[in-house]
Design a protein around this motif. Structure first.
Motif, PDB file in Angstrom:
ATOM      1  N   TYR A   1       0.669  -1.088   0.010  1.00 33.44           N
ATOM      2  CA  TYR A   1      -0.037   0.112  -0.116  1.00 33.44           C
ATOM      3  C   TYR A   1       0.960   1.481  -0.016  1.00 33.44           C
ATOM      4  O   TYR A   1       2.091   1.357   0.571  1.00 33.44           O
TER       5      TYR A   1
ATOM      6  N   ARG B   1      -3.612   0.578  -2.819  1.00 35.20           N
ATOM      7  CA  ARG B   1      -3.042  -0.212  -3.809  1.00 35.20           C
ATOM      8  C   ARG B   1      -3.710  -0.594  -5.286  1.00 35.20           C
ATOM      9  O   ARG B   1      -4.945  -0.242  -4.878  1.00 35.20           O
TER      10      ARG B   1
ATOM     11  N   ASN C   1      -8.364   0.370  -0.563  1.00 30.38           N
ATOM     12  CA  ASN C   1      -7.495   0.485   0.829  1.00 30.38           C
ATOM     13  C   ASN C   1      -7.678  -1.228   1.327  1.00 30.38           C
ATOM     14  O   ASN C   1      -8.144  -2.024   0.875  1.00 30.38           O
TER      15      ASN C   1
END
Length: 306
Positions: free
Chosen positions: A71, A76, A97
């Motif tokens: 992340y 991501r 998230n």
């Protein structure tokens, strides 16, 4: 993903279209719903028309997925591409998230990003979803979204990797070890097929976790560089006022000066397609270096009759 300022570039006639064509695609439900509005700050290039395919492996049916394993600022990238009867029929793209919630719904992030780029994930994510749906496997048809250059270029790289997986019939998930230090080694990528007599070749060398050198060229069957092709140079300059003698060394030089940061590589006016392909291929090599995977990458690039 990282926030960066938009790189202004002039679109010109390309001498070749190296990537795959897409069939009519439908995005996922979230994409279809959020793509209904068209923010003034963003643009999406229409699906490119290409001629008959004359080289390159076809896409194999299946669903191909890609995800970043790490992340960045809490998010991501996750993407997927479904192929049926050799054509892309469904796509998905988002930044999520840990709870699986889209960045497009993060009002705080939206507000912060607009201070820098005047556009946020609420605008650019739906536009990128739409661009992926409209262009399918043709990453070259995805135009940079104003204020989200980094996200656009990253998506183009990931589309290429999904296409390569589809050509090989590897239906598993591609894992990107993003934002990690590169591992020392020599990483190579080359196109298999010649377009207008040339194919691209790259060698990235990493030492002490940093870019030590990059070799980049476009060569013919005799291994001769396109930069030495006086006739090609002359023809391209009539169309774009720039040729391989200028843009090939310039792209490499900017990458090295930026110490391996492709976000700082400026698109060369008059060589937009070549610039975007350079950035996407080098980003793919960086992804390989982040994994430490030194196996040479051979891209079975699609070539179309003009």
């Amino acid at each position: 993903m990282r926030i960066k300022k938009f790189v202004y570039s002039a679109s010109v006639l390309a001498l070749s279209a190296l990537m795959l064509t897409a069939c009519s695609t439908t995005a996922n439900k979230n994409s279809s719903k959020s793509s209904s509005s068209k923010p003034k700050t963003t643009q999406v290039q229409k699906k490119q028309k290409v001629g008959k395919q004359i080289a390159g492996a076809p896409l194999k049916d299946g669903t191909y997925k890609l995800q970043e394993d790490n992340y960045f600022n809490g998010y991501r990238v996750k993407m997927s591409m479904t192929v049926k009867n050799g054509k892309v029929c469904k796509t998905s793209y988002d930044n999520v998230n840990k709870a699986g919630k889209s960045k497009a719904k993060d009002t705080k992030y939206e507000s912060q990003m607009k201070k820098y780029a005047k556009t946020g994930p609420k605008e650019y994510i739906p536009e990128l979803q739409k661009a992926f749906a409209e262009n399918g496997a043709n990453s070259n048809g995805v135009q940079v979204v104003s204020g989200a250059t980094s996200s656009t270029q990253t998506m183009k790289n990931y589309i290429n990797q999904l296409v390569q997986a589809s050509q090989a019939g590897k239906a598993g998930t591609i894992h990107i070890n993003n934002n990690k230090k590169m591992k020392d080694g020599t990483y190579k990528l080359s196109e298999k097929n010649y377009d207008h007599g040339y194919r691209q070749v790259y060698t990235l060398i990493v030492k002490n976790g940093k870019v030590s050198n990059l070799k980049y060229d476009q060569i013919n069957k005799d291994g001769k560089s396109k930069t030495k092709d006086a006739n090609y140079e002359k023809q391209m300059k009539k169309i774009a006022k720039v040729g391989p003698k200028e843009y090939i060394p310039k792209l490499r030089s900017e990458f090295m000066k930026s110490k391996g940061n492709t976000e700082k590589v400026q698109v060369v006016s008059g060589a937009t397609d070549s610039s975007n392909q350079f950035i996407a291929y080098v980003d793919q090599l960086i992804n390989a270096a982040q994994k430490g995977d030194t196996k040479p990458i051979t891209v079975n690039n699609i070539v179309y009759k003009q």
